[in-house]
Write a protein that holds these residues in place. Structure first.
Motif, PDB file in Angstrom:
ATOM      1  N   GLU A 263       0.818  -1.209   0.000  1.00 54.34           N
ATOM      2  CA  GLU A 263       0.000   0.000   0.000  1.00 54.34           C
ATOM      3  C   GLU A 263       0.854   1.261   0.000  1.00 54.34           C
ATOM      4  OE1 GLU A 263       0.095  -1.719   4.243  1.00 54.34           O
ATOM      5  OE2 GLU A 263      -0.148  -2.437   2.162  1.00 54.34           O
ATOM      6  N   LEU A 266       1.845   1.953  -3.618  1.00 49.34           N
ATOM      7  CA  LEU A 266       0.726   2.508  -4.372  1.00 49.34           C
ATOM      8  C   LEU A 266       0.464   3.952  -3.973  1.00 49.34           C
ATOM      9  CD1 LEU A 266      -1.635  -0.601  -4.230  1.00 49.34           C
ATOM     10  CD2 LEU A 266      -0.272   0.189  -6.172  1.00 49.34           C
ATOM     11  N   HIS A 270       0.799   7.507  -6.463  1.00 46.54           N
ATOM     12  CA  HIS A 270      -0.237   8.528  -6.648  1.00 46.54           C
ATOM     13  C   HIS A 270       0.227   9.904  -6.160  1.00 46.54           C
ATOM     14  CE1 HIS A 270      -3.599   6.100  -8.109  1.00 46.54           C
ATOM     15  NE2 HIS A 270      -3.138   5.121  -7.344  1.00 46.54           N
ATOM     16  N   HIS A 294       0.101  -4.765 -10.602  1.00 46.85           N
ATOM     17  CA  HIS A 294      -0.840  -3.803 -10.025  1.00 46.85           C
ATOM     18  C   HIS A 294      -0.260  -2.389 -10.083  1.00 46.85           C
ATOM     19  CE1 HIS A 294      -3.863  -2.982  -6.511  1.00 46.85           C
ATOM     20  NE2 HIS A 294      -3.924  -2.064  -7.472  1.00 46.85           N
ATOM     21  N   ILE A 295       1.018  -2.246  -9.711  1.00 46.53           N
ATOM     22  CA  ILE A 295       1.649  -0.922  -9.742  1.00 46.53           C
ATOM     23  C   ILE A 295       1.726  -0.419 -11.179  1.00 46.53           C
ATOM     24  CG2 ILE A 295       3.803   0.335  -9.331  1.00 46.53           C
ATOM     25  CD1 ILE A 295       4.276  -1.533  -6.939  1.00 46.53           C
ATOM     26  N   GLU A 298      -1.584   1.030 -12.343  1.00 50.01           N
ATOM     27  CA  GLU A 298      -2.105   2.216 -11.676  1.00 50.01           C
ATOM     28  C   GLU A 298      -2.001   3.440 -12.583  1.00 50.01           C
ATOM     29  OE1 GLU A 298      -3.414   2.835  -8.330  1.00 50.01           O
ATOM     30  OE2 GLU A 298      -3.844   0.736  -8.812  1.00 50.01           O
ATOM     31  N   ARG A 299      -3.074   4.213 -12.640  1.00 53.75           N
ATOM     32  CA  ARG A 299      -3.086   5.430 -13.434  1.00 53.75           C
ATOM     33  C   ARG A 299      -3.035   6.638 -12.501  1.00 53.75           C
ATOM     34  NH1 ARG A 299      -4.498   4.488 -18.696  1.00 53.75           N
ATOM     35  NH2 ARG A 299      -5.142   6.653 -19.002  1.00 53.75           N
ATOM     36  N   TRP A 300      -2.267   7.642 -12.902  1.00 50.13           N
ATOM     37  CA  TRP A 300      -2.117   8.828 -12.068  1.00 50.13           C
ATOM     38  C   TRP A 300      -2.120  10.071 -12.956  1.00 50.13           C
ATOM     39  CZ3 TRP A 300       2.270  11.102 -13.850  1.00 50.13           C
ATOM     40  CH2 TRP A 300       3.286  10.270 -14.354  1.00 50.13           C
ATOM     41  N   ARG A 308       0.349   6.029 -16.942  1.00 49.84           N
ATOM     42  CA  ARG A 308       0.878   4.954 -16.107  1.00 49.84           C
ATOM     43  C   ARG A 308       2.378   5.140 -15.955  1.00 49.84           C
ATOM     44  NH1 ARG A 308      -2.872   1.916 -19.352  1.00 49.84           N
ATOM     45  NH2 ARG A 308      -4.521   0.995 -18.076  1.00 49.84           N
TER      46      ARG A 308
END
Length: 348
Positions: A263, A266, A270, A294-295, A298-300, A308
């Protein structure tokens, strides 16, 4: 208690044995005998013509020999200097027959260019002073002797002379592997040598990172590279080396360290919108492809311009196969090159 009992068995007025002195200096008894045979660096007094007892002056002379050879002085020259200093202190030493001219090189710390053995002797034809192999041998030798000051001098000189990447790959890492194998082969005794060397290597890498980062001008709009070890992975030295190498190249590196919770990775993605995320795994037990995927997914970024990050799988714990969106560098230089190319793409 065992150490105290052993010391009690070695009275100062009688001198110490070759085995005791070898342990004190971190060299092999064979090395001491070789120095005696080649350069006359033996005890001034021998009992019964056979048993060698090293007086305090003899010990200081051999310590000087260790110090000089570790600093890169050729063994024959180091022996002459050590004996000259001993004569100044009033200790008579004489060259034995056949040692008036330099022989083969003296004690070294390598069995090969990349895997030095702290107690091996070198063959003829030593590399020139300043060579990374010589630095590696000197570093391993200083660590075996638990000479922290000498360890730090070798590390500082290696980084200054060769640059961070070469210093890591050809000096620090081979020396760490060598002392690790040495003490594993001796039933985990003398683990303090590996701990001492690891601590100084980490201090050197962090100093290089801080120095490079402080010298770099602040650049607006440049995304950092996020580095960390996967959950359960405590081995941080390789990513510390990568972070320092990136800083040396002018990149912004953000270090999370060892055993980073999923976590936390992640959340950091972000918060800082990294150019790349480096996931280090030393063993298969900590490598987690689901977390890496998963990382990478992740979209930011702001709404309408979300993107990504690129994920690099670093360390021997990962499978050699690659997947879309996951890069698999094969070493520090390869990782620096990959991240550098991402920076170029980002600027354009």
């Amino acid at each position: 208690m065992e150490v105290n009992a052993h010391r009690a068995a070695e009275p100062a007025d009688a001198g110490v044995t070759t085995g005791f002195l070898a342990r004190k200096l971190g060299v092999s008894p064979m090395t001491l005998r070789s120095w005696d045979r080649r350069y006359g660096l033996g005890p001034a007094v021998r009992t019964d013509g056979r048993h060698r007892r090293w007086s305090p002056d003899d010990v200081r002379m051999v310590q000087e020999m260790c110090r000089l050879t570790t600093a890169g002085v050729p063994p024959a020259e180091a022996a002459r200097t050590a004996k000259r200093h001993a004569r100044i202190r009033g200790t008579p030493t004489a060259d034995p027959p056949g040692t008036s001219s330099p022989g083969t090189d003296g004690p070294a710390l390598t069995a090969s260019a990349r895997t030095p053995d702290p107690e091996d002797e070198a063959p003829e034809g030593e590399p020139p002073a300043g060579d990374a192999r010589r630095e590696c041998r000197g570093l391993a030798s200083a660590a075996v002797r638990l000479d922290g000051a000498a360890v730090q001098r070798h590390l500082t000189r290696a980084v200054r002379s060769h640059g961070l990447a070469t210093a890591w790959e050809e000096v620090m890492m081979p020396a760490l592997h060598a002392v690790g194998r040495k003490w594993q082969a001796s039933d985990d005794r003398h683990v303090e040598v590996e701990h001492l060397l690891s601590w100084h290597v980490s201090a050197t890498l962090r100093h290089a990172y801080v120095t490079a980062a402080a010298a770099r001008e602040a650049r607006q709009g440049v995304s950092p590279v996020l580095l960390g070890c996967l959950p359960g992975e405590p081995h941080t030295l390789p990513i510390e080396a990568l972070g320092a190498a990136l800083a040396e190249q002018g990149a912004a590196a953000l270090m999370l360290g060892g055993d980073v919770p999923a976590e936390a990775f992640l959340a950091a993605v972000h918060r800082v919108s990294p150019l790349a995320v480096v996931l280090w795994s030393q063993s298969r037990s900590t490598a987690s492809l689901p977390l890496a995927r998963h990382i990478a997914a992740e979209r930011w970024g702001v709404q309408g311009a979300r993107t990504r990050t690129t994920v690099l799988l670093c360390g021997p714990g990962w499978d050699r196969r690659t997947e879309p969106g996951l890069l698999r560098p094969y070493g520090l230089r390869d990782a620096v090159r990959m991240i550098g190319s991402l920076g170029v793409d980002q600027r354009h």
